[in-house]
Design a protein around this motif. Sequence first.
Motif, short mmCIF file in Angstrom:
data_model
loop_
_atom_site.label_atom_id
_atom_site.label_comp_id
_atom_site.label_asym_id
_atom_site.label_seq_id
_atom_site.Cartn_x
_atom_site.Cartn_y
_atom_site.Cartn_z
N GLU A 1 -59.00 64.27 -14.34
CA GLU A 1 -59.62 65.81 -14.14
C GLU A 1 -58.54 66.94 -14.74
OE1 GLU A 1 -61.09 68.61 -10.40
OE2 GLU A 1 -60.21 66.64 -9.95
N VAL A 2 -59.16 67.79 -15.45
CA VAL A 2 -58.47 68.86 -16.20
C VAL A 2 -58.49 69.99 -15.34
CG1 VAL A 2 -57.92 69.95 -18.35
CG2 VAL A 2 -59.46 67.97 -18.40
N VAL A 3 -57.30 70.24 -15.03
CA VAL A 3 -57.14 71.83 -14.02
C VAL A 3 -56.24 72.80 -14.98
CG1 VAL A 3 -56.37 72.68 -12.04
CG2 VAL A 3 -57.25 70.47 -11.99
N VAL A 4 -57.08 73.88 -15.37
CA VAL A 4 -56.30 74.81 -16.11
C VAL A 4 -55.85 76.06 -15.08
CG1 VAL A 4 -56.08 76.29 -18.05
CG2 VAL A 4 -57.29 73.96 -18.32
N LYS A 5 -54.69 76.47 -15.07
CA LYS A 5 -54.45 77.62 -14.23
C LYS A 5 -53.64 78.67 -14.82
CE LYS A 5 -53.59 75.01 -9.91
NZ LYS A 5 -52.48 74.38 -8.91
N LYS A 6 -54.30 79.99 -14.31
CA LYS A 6 -53.62 81.05 -15.10
C LYS A 6 -53.07 81.89 -13.82
CE LYS A 6 -53.45 85.03 -17.63
NZ LYS A 6 -52.10 85.46 -17.94
N ASN A 7 -51.85 82.17 -13.82
CA ASN A 7 -51.24 82.98 -12.39
C ASN A 7 -51.70 82.26 -11.30
OD1 ASN A 7 -50.31 85.04 -14.12
ND2 ASN A 7 -52.25 86.12 -14.13
N SER A 8 -51.52 80.98 -11.30
CA SER A 8 -51.68 80.11 -10.15
C SER A 8 -53.15 79.84 -9.50
CB SER A 8 -50.88 80.46 -8.82
OG SER A 8 -49.43 80.38 -9.42
N GLU A 9 -54.00 80.56 -10.37
CA GLU A 9 -55.22 80.44 -10.02
C GLU A 9 -56.08 79.50 -11.17
OE1 GLU A 9 -57.36 84.27 -9.59
OE2 GLU A 9 -55.68 84.90 -8.39
N VAL A 10 -56.95 78.85 -10.20
CA VAL A 10 -57.63 77.58 -11.35
C VAL A 10 -58.66 78.47 -12.09
CG1 VAL A 10 -59.21 75.73 -11.41
CG2 VAL A 10 -57.42 75.92 -9.63
N VAL A 11 -58.70 78.34 -13.63
CA VAL A 11 -59.70 79.10 -14.05
C VAL A 11 -60.64 78.14 -15.05
CG1 VAL A 11 -58.34 81.12 -14.79
CG2 VAL A 11 -58.17 79.15 -16.16
N PHE A 12 -60.24 76.82 -14.90
CA PHE A 12 -61.07 75.68 -15.64
C PHE A 12 -60.72 74.42 -15.06
CE2 PHE A 12 -62.09 72.48 -18.69
CZ PHE A 12 -62.99 73.03 -19.32
N ASN A 13 -61.84 73.85 -14.41
CA ASN A 13 -61.46 72.40 -13.76
C ASN A 13 -62.84 71.76 -14.31
OD1 ASN A 13 -61.17 70.44 -11.90
ND2 ASN A 13 -61.39 71.67 -10.12
N ARG A 14 -62.65 70.70 -14.88
CA ARG A 14 -63.72 69.70 -15.10
C ARG A 14 -63.14 68.23 -15.47
NH1 ARG A 14 -66.97 71.40 -20.50
NH2 ARG A 14 -67.27 73.32 -18.99
N SER A 15 -64.17 67.20 -15.16
CA SER A 15 -63.56 65.66 -15.40
C SER A 15 -63.60 65.67 -16.80
CB SER A 15 -64.68 64.92 -14.61
OG SER A 15 -64.25 63.48 -15.22
N LEU A 16 -62.64 64.87 -17.16
CA LEU A 16 -62.08 64.57 -18.47
C LEU A 16 -63.29 63.61 -19.47
CD1 LEU A 16 -59.84 65.27 -20.40
CD2 LEU A 16 -58.94 63.18 -20.04
N SER A 17 -64.13 62.91 -18.44
CA SER A 17 -65.09 62.07 -18.93
C SER A 17 -66.43 62.97 -19.37
CB SER A 17 -65.36 60.97 -18.04
OG SER A 17 -65.81 61.59 -16.85
N ASP A 18 -66.50 64.25 -18.88
CA ASP A 18 -67.59 65.12 -19.04
C ASP A 18 -67.27 65.83 -20.35
OD1 ASP A 18 -68.66 64.29 -16.65
OD2 ASP A 18 -68.35 66.04 -15.55
N ILE A 19 -66.17 65.65 -21.01
CA ILE A 19 -65.77 66.30 -22.08
C ILE A 19 -66.41 65.46 -23.31
CG2 ILE A 19 -64.00 67.47 -23.59
CD1 ILE A 19 -62.64 67.89 -20.79
N SER A 20 -67.29 65.87 -24.19
CA SER A 20 -67.62 65.09 -25.29
C SER A 20 -67.01 66.02 -26.51
CB SER A 20 -69.19 65.38 -25.38
OG SER A 20 -69.69 66.38 -25.14
N GLY A 21 -66.38 64.79 -27.43
CA GLY A 21 -65.88 65.41 -28.39
C GLY A 21 -64.82 66.44 -28.24
#
Lengths: 171, 130
Positions: B41-61
């Motif tokens: 799972e990719v978790v992107v945080k900005k100022n300790s808040e999650v701004v993006f969260n998605r399973s890596l297998s859901d990412i195409s290309g």
Amino acid sequence: MKKKSGFNVKMFSQTAMLSALTIVLSFLEGMLPELPVPGAKLGLANLAVMTATDLFGLTGGLSTTLVKSFFALVTRGPVAGFMSLCGSLLSMFVMWLFMRYDRKKFGYVGIGVMGAVSHNMGQLCASFAMMGSAVLFYSPFLILIAVFTGAFTGIVNSILLPIIRKSEKYA
Amino acid sequence: MNNNKERKKVTVLDFVLIAVLVCTALFIILQQNKSDGGELEVVVKKNSEVVFNRSLSDISGVTEICVDEEFNVIICMEPDGVYVKSSDCSDKVCVNTGKITKSGQAAVCLPAHVSVELKGGKSEVDVVVG
């Protein structure tokens, strides 16, 4: 042979010189190529901090540390300044403790390594406070690289400090 | 005065110290690499808040997102891993970290307060509480 006086001119001027040296070394370090671990540095400025701490104790260590961090603040911004302060303060304090402990027990290399490791751990704690657990991923690499950079600092100081102390006798 | 008390270059205790540190580091690295395979799972945080969260297998290309306007932190996601493609920060620690592909790995941009983490990876025990 130490004179007890309120204001020690020799210590004052030598600490000032070492503080200036931290700025020069920090600047030189910025020009060196990157180490394999992201964010890691050789810790050249730590050389002068270790020398000052060894010669003048906490006073020398504190002043060089503050000058070094202030230089980072001015040239690389508030985040770098804060990181530098956290790292160098902890590093200086740990080196001071190890130096006080027993002259026979720990050598220069051991003190240098402890200084480098605590420097990196101090920075890691500071970034942990700012960023959360993601930064912990870097911790083992920072420890490993600190063993090498700290050993380097220790070896250089094991050559320098005896010479400085010897020259003190004739000054 | 204290010439005879001059500190040695290296002592036995120094080597013990170094050995302990290296073992600790290697132990942490082993622990980090333990949970391998499975859903990441990719978790992107900005100022300790999650701004993006998605399973890596859901990412195409190849997917790119810009997280921070001030520093232009561009995170590039591929099915096999994530990396910070570019950032206007001064230290470039995030970019130099390279591609992260395993659970527990992270790339951090301190000046921009942005972090990218990979979480998950099906190990037998996910979390031990208490």
